[in-house]
Design an enzyme around this catalytic site. Structure first.
Site, PDB file in Angstrom:
ATOM      1  N   SER A   1      33.026  -1.497  -2.319  1.00  0.00           N
ATOM      2  CA  SER A   1      33.832  -2.313  -2.906  1.00  0.00           C
ATOM      3  C   SER A   1      35.383  -2.158  -2.621  1.00  0.00           C
ATOM      4  CB  SER A   1      33.578  -1.942  -4.274  1.00  0.00           C
ATOM      5  OG  SER A   1      34.287  -3.140  -5.160  1.00  0.00           O
TER       6      SER A   1
ATOM      7  N   ASP B   1      41.444  -4.982  10.344  1.00  0.00           N
ATOM      8  CA  ASP B   1      42.088  -6.227  10.820  1.00  0.00           C
ATOM      9  C   ASP B   1      43.394  -6.381  11.126  1.00  0.00           C
ATOM     10  OD1 ASP B   1      39.251  -7.057  10.103  1.00  0.00           O
ATOM     11  OD2 ASP B   1      39.945  -7.963   7.974  1.00  0.00           O
TER      12      ASP B   1
ATOM     13  N   LYS C   1      29.086  -3.795  -0.806  1.00  0.00           N
ATOM     14  CA  LYS C   1      29.246  -4.113  -1.963  1.00  0.00           C
ATOM     15  C   LYS C   1      30.663  -5.183  -1.719  1.00  0.00           C
ATOM     16  CE  LYS C   1      29.599  -4.441  -6.516  1.00  0.00           C
ATOM     17  NZ  LYS C   1      30.729  -5.176  -7.259  1.00  0.00           N
TER      18      LYS C   1
END
Length: 683
Positions: A447, A458, A472
């Protein structure tokens, strides 16, 4: 089996209205646009039966065939609030279970003797077990199952009569448990069978379960600090809560199964086959009281090994889950480095203090900022952010924590069930720390952890290492219904690159050994999990600091995996665990089982001695000597034995993964940051 008449349980008018409401909310608000149709009806029937009788232990093949009459009609009946098939199926299950448990008790009370010299086997793999075709088939299956339970108790030094008495108590307790179930329990199971077809995080809470859920979410629960789930008839440890009593104790691990519970010095209560909330009630207790657990360790499950541990109950305090820092030193071919490690066990926020505008409110971001300042004062060369076992928490904290490491820009995208994409979660200030960064994750990082790690990856702000994360990537909301609440998935997380964290999780730049089987742990192992997908990327800068030569870093890492004694031991141990997971059946021959257990112990000893010899330490002469050196002293008084001992081993032994991450960070800095520094220093 004797025919037993039981009183049928029927649904209420309020439950009928609640079911209609649940169907409406699932079809209009859930992220997965799934119609209530014949296909769903077939799946609902299968799922409901599986939830009632997961190990195919009680119902017969003829029962399953009879239930097929509702295969394509449950959908239409649900829309009208007609719940009778769910209750009829449960009532049949209840009758079969009571008959079976009475039969088991009669067998154990009789003069029947188990032949432990006979070569026969019990299937260990529930998936391969078929529904018994006849009552005789069921009798034979249960004879083997009772025999295995009896043998397991004998292997763990129970006297034959004591073993029989314990099993009689087990089945008597199961009868009592079944007798306590009411219409609210049945309705909850039936509605959860429906909810779970949408995704594994969608569920219905009855009024009673809602109260338990709210207690757990408030973190005021006093117990051992572990996340539990029901797997077949066992209570399984899913995750040990960082900072909780079990975590401090250091023995209980994810994958262990709790088979019995006792209050301090009282007699053990066998909990195999119990409802999860009843097991939780037994484990809960007053602060500073002692609970004893009988567990089957995940490493030795197929060897018939069990053990007993004691844990002092305590409240899980926010302070115990706070981020903590330490300094480690790494000396390898890249040079000598002083590294700061910040462990973040959860993304926490003192909500009350925050909304009351208390300037001293506690949060992950504030604590990590303070720790970064302390580590800067110690002149560390780089930072490792340890997110292992971090199951998430406040999304806001994942965003603000990322803000400490990157300049202004988007952090995460959220797509809602109406397909609207929100990009409001952003870094809004210049990076607080701009030095070398490595993020360590594992399969239990989920999460909010995945949002942070994905953003760092990224943006190219640093390297992500470890194991593939949980996956998740969904958001749930809780909605009230006539009776209770429904928690349903209404949106999905997407990284700034456009890829979802759902199902796939974050794939590390460099993989490290992991105890977790990705086929058994994680979102991808769950039935009906929402799929991985992509949406358009959002513009974001690229630091390029994760563009270090990964081939070189991986080559050095692989070399250490082959040469470092502690890493070699870890890999050998993981290979042994994987090998034992392949076992599909258990021998019911006592001599064979004892030989298997001895072989397993000797294999573990040989792995340990291989490590010790490589480190020029004396080998242990026997399993007994090894255990005596590594097992807590049983002669200590109760107060002392309940206190976890401080682990005085060097980092490479007690946490070889973290030490190896230090090595990777050292290599990373020598290949990336030192050349940049030298270039900047040129006239």
């Amino acid at each position: 089996m004797n025919s037993i008449v039981v009183a049928d349980i029927e649904f209420t008018e309020n439950q009928s209205k609640t079911a209609i409401e649940i169907v409406d909310k699932l079809t209009t608000k859930h992220y997965r646009q799934q119609p209530i149709d014949d296909e769903l009806s077939k799946n609902l029937l299968d799922q409901y039966i599986d939830l009632l009788d997961p190990s195919k232990s009680y119902l017969l093949k003829s029962d399953i065939e009879e239930f097929q009459q509702w295969e394509t009609s449950l959908d239409d009946m649900l829309k009208k609030g007609e719940l009778s098939p769910g209750y009829k199926i449960y009532n049949r299950y209840y009758q079969r279970a009571i008959e079976r448990l009475d039969s088991n008790i009669s067998l154990l009370k009789s003069d029947f003797e188990f032949d432990l010299s006979k070569d026969e086997y019990l299937p260990f793999d529930v998936e391969s077990h078929e529904w018994p075709a006849t009552a005789e088939d069921a009798d034979d299956y249960w004879r083997k199952r009772i025999k295995e339970a009896y043998l397991r108790l004998k292997l763990n030094d129970k006297e034959p009569e004591a073993a029989r008495e314990l099993l009689i108590k087990r089945y008597t307790n199961l009868k009592k448990q079944l007798g306590q179930r009411d219409g609210e329990d049945i309705f909850q199971v039936y509605m959860n069978a429906l909810a779970s077809l949408y995704d594994p995080h969608t569920s219905y809470f009855s009024p009673r379960s809602m109260e338990n859920f709210q207690i757990a979410m408030s973190l005021s629960l006093t117990g051992i600090g572990a996340v539990l789930q029901l797997e077949d008839e066992h209570t399984k440890i899913v995750r040990v809560v960082p900072g909780g009593p079990a975590d401090k104790h250091g023995i209980l691990k994810a994958g262990d199964k709790i088979i019995s519970v006792a209050q301090d010095k009282e007699e053990m209560v066998d909990v195999i086959g119990w409802r999860l909330d009843d097991v939780v009630d037994l484990i809960r207790g007053e602060k500073d009281s002692v609970v004893r657990l009988g567990i089957i360790p995940s490493k030795g499950e197929s060897a018939g090994i069990s053990r007993e541990i004691s844990i002092v109950r305590d409240k899980i305090q926010l302070e115990e889950q706070a981020a903590k820092a330490e300094v480690i030193e790494v000396n390898n071919e890249s040079g000598n480095y002083k590294l700061g490690v910040i462990a973040v066990p959860t993304f926490y926020l003192d909500v009350e203090a925050y909304y009351n505008r208390d300037p001293n409110f506690k949060s992950t971001t504030k604590d990590v900022m303070k720790l970064l300042e302390e580590l800067r004062a110690e002149k560390v060369d780089g930072i490792i952010l340890d997110l292992r076992n971090n199951g998430g928490g406040f999304l806001q904290e994942a965003t603000t924590l990322t803000d400490l490491f990157i300049d202004p820009g988007p952090i995460v995208q959220v797509r809602h069930s109406d397909q609207f994409v929100s990009r409001n979660y952003r870094s809004r200030a210049n990076a607080y720390y701009k030095g070398p960064l490595m993020v360590l994750i594992n399969r239990l990082s989920a999460s909010a952890s995945e949002i942070f790690a994905g953003a760092i990856q990224d943006y190219g702000r640093g390297l992500v290492v470890g194991g593939q994360s949980f996956g998740k990537g969904t958001v749930q909301v809780q909605l009230p219904v006539q009776e209770g609440q429904i928690k349903l998935t209404e949106s999905k997380f997407y990284r700034v690159s456009g890829t979802s964290t759902q199902h796939q999780g974050v794939v590390p730049d460099i993989s490290l050994p992991s105890i977790y089987d990705v086929d058994k742990v994680g979102e991808s192992s769950e039935e009906n999990a929402l799929p991985w997908d992509k949406i358009p990327a959002v513009p974001h800068r690229k630091y390029g600091l994760n563009k270090a030569p990964l081939d070189t870093l991986n080559a050095r890492h692989q070399q250490r995996l082959q040469q470092d004694p502690d890493l070699v031991y870890l890999n050998d141990e993981l290979a042994l665990i994987k090998q034992r997971r392949e076992i599909k059946e258990l021998s019911l021959n006592e001599e064979t089982r004892r030989a298997e257990t001895k072989k397993y112990d000797n294999t573990l000893l040989s792995l340990e001695n291989k490590r010790r010899v490589a480190k020029e330490l004396p080998a242990y002469a026997s399993v007994e000597e090894w255990r005596k050196q590594t097992t807590p002293d049983e002669n200590l008084d109760d107060e002392e034995s309940d206190q976890p001992e401080e682990d005085t081993r060097v980092l490479s032994e007690k946490d070889p993964i973290l030490y190896e991450v230090g090595n990777i960070l050292a290599d990373y800095m020598s290949l990336t940051y030192l050349p940049l520094r030298r270039q900047a220093q040129r006239p």
